[in-house]
Design an enzyme around this catalytic site. Structure first.
Site, PDB file in Angstrom:
ATOM      1  N   ASN A   1      88.131  14.796  34.559  1.00  0.00           N
ATOM      2  CA  ASN A   1      88.453  13.375  34.609  1.00  0.00           C
ATOM      3  C   ASN A   1      89.804  13.081  35.243  1.00  0.00           C
ATOM      4  O   ASN A   1      90.110  11.921  35.528  1.00  0.00           O
ATOM      5  CB  ASN A   1      88.420  12.787  33.183  1.00  0.00           C
TER       6      ASN A   1
ATOM      7  N   GLY B   1      92.659  12.110  37.560  1.00  0.00           N
ATOM      8  CA  GLY B   1      92.683  11.400  38.827  1.00  0.00           C
ATOM      9  C   GLY B   1      93.579  10.182  38.733  1.00  0.00           C
ATOM     10  O   GLY B   1      93.888   9.705  37.640  1.00  0.00           O
TER      11      GLY B   1
ATOM     12  N   TYR C   1      93.688   8.219  48.582  1.00  0.00           N
ATOM     13  CA  TYR C   1      92.814   8.255  47.397  1.00  0.00           C
ATOM     14  C   TYR C   1      91.349   8.236  47.805  1.00  0.00           C
ATOM     15  O   TYR C   1      90.537   9.032  47.313  1.00  0.00           O
ATOM     16  CB  TYR C   1      93.144   7.063  46.502  1.00  0.00           C
TER      17      TYR C   1
END
Length: 252
Positions: free
Chosen positions: A88, A90, A153
């Protein structure tokens, strides 16, 4: 009702937000969860909120390969083997489009891609054959161009999606499934959308009315519910897929 009694799960980036919601859903289904983050105090608080029974935590930075291996070793010492791995870690915080630097590319890729590839590599021999499952948290920014989203991103999440699809076949030979969820705009305390609401609630509402079919923000619990299904025995034919959960924002 999904039953995960006797199962074990390691959830990275799970001291708050989406990661904690996922940990809570797995824990409520009977799973023994191992939380992970870079700071002990919030991890302990998160674990306490779930209840001491069937909840443990390990501090470490999964973007560092050596740290990722140490975290995997902690899971091995605790569980022996691992049924579920949730990657998870990030962050969408980066520079505006057109202002990228070499250092920023490296930082964003470390947070949004290496954090996952490190954990999959470190845990591959630990994950239970034939029934093991890996779930990665991606983003709709990796699916298509989202106006204003950082290029660093978006590129890192697109690479993460490619990794999930590409590694599914090698993992599948051992009966291990891997999928990703690409969330849209998710609201929780401390999230970017909480900040945007605090700054200009009217602008957020206008964006939602214009761009999102359901005209609202999502919740961590909604991501957790899909994670619970994808990592359970109810989804044993699902692997190598990117599951979009965005209220109808993206068009592809």
């Amino acid at each position: 009702m999904i039953d995960l009694k006797g199962k074990s799960a390691l959830i990275t980036g799970s001291s708050k937000g989406i990661g904690l919601a996922i940990a809570r859903a797995l824990h409520q289904a009977g799973c023994h969860v191992l939380l992970n983050g870079r700071t002990e105090a919030p991890l302990k608080q998160a674990c306490d909120s779930l209840g001491a029974e069937r909840c443990s935590y390990v501090v470490g930075d999964v973007s560092d390969p050596a740290e990722a291996q140490r975290i995997a070793d902690a899971a091995r010492a605790l569980f022996g083997s691992l049924d579920i791995l949730v990657c998870n870690v990030g962050s969408g915080a980066s520079v505006p489009p057109g202002q990228e630097t070499a250092a920023e590319w490296q930082r964003v890729f470390a947070t949004n891609l290496w954090s996952t590839t490190n954990m999959v590599e470190s845990c591959r021999d630990l994950i239970t054959r034939q029934t093991g499952s890996i779930l990665c948290i991606s983003s709709i920014c990796g699916n298509e161009t989202i106006p204003g989203a950082p290029v660093t991103y978006s590129t890192a999440k697109a690479a993460l999606n490619a990794f999930v699809k590409g590694i599914a076949r090698p993992l599948g030979k051992d009966g291990i499934r891997i999928n990703a969820i690409a969330p849209g705009n998710i609201l929780f305390d401390g999230s970017v959308w909480q900040r945007k609401l605090d700054e200009n609630e009217e602008a957020v509402d206008q964006m939602l009315q214009k761009d999102v079919a359901l005209a609202r923000l999502g919740t961590p619990e909604e991501i957790a519910n899909l994670t619970l299904w994808l990592t359970s025995d109810q989804a044993t034919f699902a692997t190598g897929q990117i599951w979009t959960l965005d209220g109808g924002q993206t068009r592809r």
